[in-house]
Write a protein that holds these residues in place. Sequence first.
Motif, PDB file in Angstrom:
ATOM      1  N   GLU A  42     -10.217 -10.119  -4.243  1.00 27.03           N
ATOM      2  CA  GLU A  42     -10.269  -8.671  -4.450  1.00 27.03           C
ATOM      3  C   GLU A  42      -8.906  -7.995  -4.332  1.00 27.03           C
ATOM      4  O   GLU A  42      -8.811  -6.778  -4.522  1.00 27.03           O
ATOM      5  N   MET A  43      -7.844  -8.746  -4.031  1.00 21.70           N
ATOM      6  CA  MET A  43      -6.557  -8.105  -3.770  1.00 21.70           C
ATOM      7  C   MET A  43      -5.990  -7.475  -5.043  1.00 21.70           C
ATOM      8  O   MET A  43      -6.164  -7.977  -6.146  1.00 21.70           O
ATOM      9  N   ASP A  44      -5.322  -6.360  -4.859  1.00 19.09           N
ATOM     10  CA  ASP A  44      -4.684  -5.638  -5.954  1.00 19.09           C
ATOM     11  C   ASP A  44      -3.344  -5.134  -5.435  1.00 19.09           C
ATOM     12  O   ASP A  44      -3.263  -4.057  -4.841  1.00 19.09           O
ATOM     13  N   VAL A  45      -2.302  -5.935  -5.631  1.00 23.03           N
ATOM     14  CA  VAL A  45      -0.981  -5.607  -5.101  1.00 23.03           C
ATOM     15  C   VAL A  45      -0.099  -5.116  -6.246  1.00 23.03           C
ATOM     16  O   VAL A  45       0.142  -5.852  -7.209  1.00 23.03           O
ATOM     17  N   PRO A  46       0.385  -3.873  -6.194  1.00 22.44           N
ATOM     18  CA  PRO A  46       1.262  -3.373  -7.260  1.00 22.44           C
ATOM     19  C   PRO A  46       2.493  -4.260  -7.433  1.00 22.44           C
ATOM     20  O   PRO A  46       2.944  -4.916  -6.481  1.00 22.44           O
ATOM     21  N   ARG A  50       5.094  -6.755  -4.393  1.00 22.56           N
ATOM     22  CA  ARG A  50       4.863  -8.193  -4.293  1.00 22.56           C
ATOM     23  C   ARG A  50       6.043  -8.829  -3.568  1.00 22.56           C
ATOM     24  O   ARG A  50       7.075  -9.130  -4.144  1.00 22.56           O
ATOM     25  N   TYR A  69       6.140  -1.418   2.138  1.00 26.39           N
ATOM     26  CA  TYR A  69       4.920  -2.223   2.068  1.00 26.39           C
ATOM     27  C   TYR A  69       4.801  -3.124   3.290  1.00 26.39           C
ATOM     28  O   TYR A  69       3.722  -3.289   3.865  1.00 26.39           O
ATOM     29  N   ARG A  78      -2.559  -6.500   4.182  1.00 29.92           N
ATOM     30  CA  ARG A  78      -1.637  -6.619   3.050  1.00 29.92           C
ATOM     31  C   ARG A  78      -1.260  -8.078   2.827  1.00 29.92           C
ATOM     32  O   ARG A  78      -1.444  -8.925   3.698  1.00 29.92           O
ATOM     33  N   ASN A  91       4.999 -10.937 -12.334  1.00 32.36           N
ATOM     34  CA  ASN A  91       3.711 -11.510 -12.716  1.00 32.36           C
ATOM     35  C   ASN A  91       3.538 -12.892 -12.077  1.00 32.36           C
ATOM     36  O   ASN A  91       4.510 -13.615 -11.856  1.00 32.36           O
ATOM     37  N   PRO A  96      -3.395 -16.727  -8.332  1.00 37.71           N
ATOM     38  CA  PRO A  96      -3.153 -15.865  -7.165  1.00 37.71           C
ATOM     39  C   PRO A  96      -3.596 -16.481  -5.847  1.00 37.71           C
ATOM     40  O   PRO A  96      -2.927 -16.316  -4.822  1.00 37.71           O
ATOM     41  N   GLU A  97      -4.707 -17.230  -5.861  1.00 39.14           N
ATOM     42  CA  GLU A  97      -5.193 -17.819  -4.615  1.00 39.14           C
ATOM     43  C   GLU A  97      -4.263 -18.907  -4.083  1.00 39.14           C
ATOM     44  O   GLU A  97      -4.332 -19.280  -2.903  1.00 39.14           O
TER      45      GLU A  97
END
Length: 270
Positions: A42-46, A50, A69, A78, A91, A96-97
């Motif tokens: 579910e993470m959403d890091v701008p 990063r 951050y 975070r 990117n 991601p995991e």
Amino acid sequence: MACLSPSQLQKFQEDGFLVLEGFLSADECEAMQRRIGEIVAEMDVPLHCRTEFSTQEEEQLRAQGSTDYFLSSGDKIRFFFEKGVFDKQGNFLVPPEKSINKIGHALHAHDPIFRGVTHSPKVQQPHFGGEVTPHQDASFLYTEPLGRVLGLWIALEDAVLENGCLWFIPGSHRGGVSRRMVRAPAGSAPGTSFLGSEPTRDNSFFVPTPVLRGALVLIHGEVVHKSERNFSDRSRQAYTFHLMEAAGTVWSPDNWLQPTPELPFPPLYI
């Protein structure tokens, strides 16, 4: 585990760390791993947030100490990432995991699974003082007097030589703190700096500490420790947090991590 035996306490006082196998069950470890999988999914890091996690001083100041951050993460959940997992635009180059190095710093406060473990009766301790490069936790979590911070590192998977177990210099907690990471005045850049420097240490002084899934490692705030890079095809998930003896202890106002109105430091065990 409501308390340590006299021999365990003596071992901890001599070495600055102690392994307690079987602290969590396999089911408890699996529940925490499943929850981490859900959180990461579910993470959403701008893109501009990063941040690669590091304990190397120059990298740390550049990647973490200069970002809000990181500096404002004390009361939030975070994500901090391994090196080389992003392209120049930020990117992901890997799934991601597979990119996560650390999730911090308030899982213990905001997530019910991790809060339950952190506040479990199993974690109550008696009153005794309290690739990751060699470091001391008190460099980042400084108190007066020293010896009041205790790290708890719980292996959610086997941590052995091949996948990057912990290594310690036994007895190194008696030598004081060699450097400190301090928060700069508001509006300064970078947001943190270091006082002192990390000395070069002979690798032959380090002792590997492989543990099985569910083990708890108690870590004195001043003992020197590290972990090697994981060259295996197995992950090495762990949950770690710190306790501070509250009575008679001053949390340094220069520490990067400070309590907030939303999340004052809870008195877990006094």
